[in-house]
Motif scaffolding. Structure first.
Motif, PDB file in Angstrom:
ATOM      1  N   MET A  53     -10.521  -1.650  11.649  1.00  0.00           N
ATOM      2  CA  MET A  53      -9.231  -1.904  10.196  1.00  0.00           C
ATOM      3  C   MET A  53     -10.625  -2.500   9.389  1.00  0.00           C
ATOM      4  N   MET A  54     -10.962  -3.557   9.427  1.00  0.00           N
ATOM      5  CA  MET A  54     -11.939  -4.202   8.061  1.00  0.00           C
ATOM      6  C   MET A  54     -12.765  -3.104   7.420  1.00  0.00           C
ATOM      7  N   LEU A  58     -11.483  -3.712   3.361  1.00  0.00           N
ATOM      8  CA  LEU A  58     -12.784  -4.147   2.188  1.00  0.00           C
ATOM      9  C   LEU A  58     -12.687  -2.455   1.200  1.00  0.00           C
ATOM     10  N   GLU A  59     -12.054  -1.537   1.363  1.00  0.00           N
ATOM     11  CA  GLU A  59     -12.212  -0.564   0.703  1.00  0.00           C
ATOM     12  C   GLU A  59     -11.388  -0.626  -0.661  1.00  0.00           C
ATOM     13  N   GLY A  61     -10.404  -3.865  -1.365  1.00  0.00           N
ATOM     14  CA  GLY A  61     -10.702  -5.095  -1.146  1.00  0.00           C
ATOM     15  C   GLY A  61     -10.157  -6.492  -1.026  1.00  0.00           C
ATOM     16  N   LEU A  62      -9.919  -6.496  -0.109  1.00  0.00           N
ATOM     17  CA  LEU A  62      -8.335  -7.534   0.626  1.00  0.00           C
ATOM     18  C   LEU A  62      -9.255  -7.944   1.711  1.00  0.00           C
ATOM     19  N   SER A  63      -8.747  -9.450   1.669  1.00  0.00           N
ATOM     20  CA  SER A  63      -9.326  -9.979   2.659  1.00  0.00           C
ATOM     21  C   SER A  63      -8.556  -9.929   4.053  1.00  0.00           C
ATOM     22  N   PHE A  64     -10.070 -10.362   4.601  1.00  0.00           N
ATOM     23  CA  PHE A  64      -9.072 -10.161   6.408  1.00  0.00           C
ATOM     24  C   PHE A  64      -9.056 -11.104   7.731  1.00  0.00           C
ATOM     25  N   ASP A  65      -8.254 -11.947   7.708  1.00  0.00           N
ATOM     26  CA  ASP A  65      -8.235 -13.025   8.347  1.00  0.00           C
ATOM     27  C   ASP A  65      -8.131 -13.143   9.691  1.00  0.00           C
ATOM     28  N   THR A  66      -8.578 -14.010  10.318  1.00  0.00           N
ATOM     29  CA  THR A  66      -7.515 -14.533  12.035  1.00  0.00           C
ATOM     30  C   THR A  66      -7.465 -15.519  12.293  1.00  0.00           C
ATOM     31  N   LYS A 101      -3.944 -10.497   1.186  1.00  0.00           N
ATOM     32  CA  LYS A 101      -4.918 -10.267   2.233  1.00  0.00           C
ATOM     33  C   LYS A 101      -4.082  -9.818   3.432  1.00  0.00           C
ATOM     34  N   ILE A 102      -4.810  -9.792   4.681  1.00  0.00           N
ATOM     35  CA  ILE A 102      -4.458  -9.102   5.528  1.00  0.00           C
ATOM     36  C   ILE A 102      -4.250 -10.125   6.604  1.00  0.00           C
TER      37      ILE A 102
END
Length: 195
Positions: A53-54, A58-59, A61-66, A101-102
């Motif tokens: 899903m990254m 990114l498309e 402009g969201l950050s994606f954290d764990t 972010k997600i």
């Protein structure tokens, strides 16, 4: 004519998704449905879902954290079905988030008086109205005004997610505030007691 073709293609795509969702629901609800339980390394599964899903995050402009709060756990579950659940939740999180972010993560919890796992997917998106929160797990439920954001929605995705989670021996809950994001929690036992 070009507009008609575009409309026909969009409508046929929507119809195709609806048929697939209805087929999946009937399969899950049939007496013959049996999850294929195996031991799944949860960190690897969540990282796989994140990698898939990254690009979409990114498309936008969201950050994606764990956030993996517990040591890596082995969970006895149906890997393909659980991945389907996670991808659905992540797709919705990205779709309904325009900035911020997600996040996906898990922690060990007690579930049904046994050791279990809680997986979460959170976003800083548009959240849900109190009316929609009451109907989110009902067939063909849609949030008012979301048709522009989600024109291909069949209103069955969250119903399917809930039924899969229940077939895996778990539960799904959520918290959401209008204009302030949503967070979904999937709780599962670490081990399934087969009869």
């Amino acid at each position: 004519t070009r507009e008609y073709m575009t409309t026909v293609i969009k409508q046929s795509s929507h119809l195709h998704k609806l048929i697939n969702d209805l087929l999946e629901m009937s399969e899950i609800e049939s007496d013959n449905f049996e999850p294929e339980f195996e031991l799944v390394e949860i960190t690897a599964l969540l990282n796989e879902a994140k990698e898939m899903m990254m690009p979409a995050a990114l498309e936008k402009g969201l950050s994606f954290d764990t956030d993996f709060s517990s040591a890596n756990l082995l969970v006895q579950t149906d890997k393909a079905r659980l991945q389907h659940v996670l991808l659905n939740l992540l797709t919705n999180a990205i779709k309904f988030t325009n900035k911020g972010k997600i996040e996906i993560g898990y922690k060990a919890v007690y579930y049904q008086r046994k050791l279990g796992i809680e997986i979460f997917v959170s976003d800083t998106g548009i959240g849900m109205s109190s009316e929609f929160k009451q109907n989110i797990f009902q067939e063909f439920a849609h949030e008012d005004g979301f048709s522009e954001i989600n024109p291909t929605s069949t209103g069955l995705g969250m119903v399917i997610v809930k039924r899969i989670v229940e077939k895996l021996g778990g539960e799904i809950t959520f918290e959401s505030v209008k204009d302030n994001g949503s967070e979904f929690f999937v709780r599962l036992p670490l081990r399934i007691n087969k009869l």
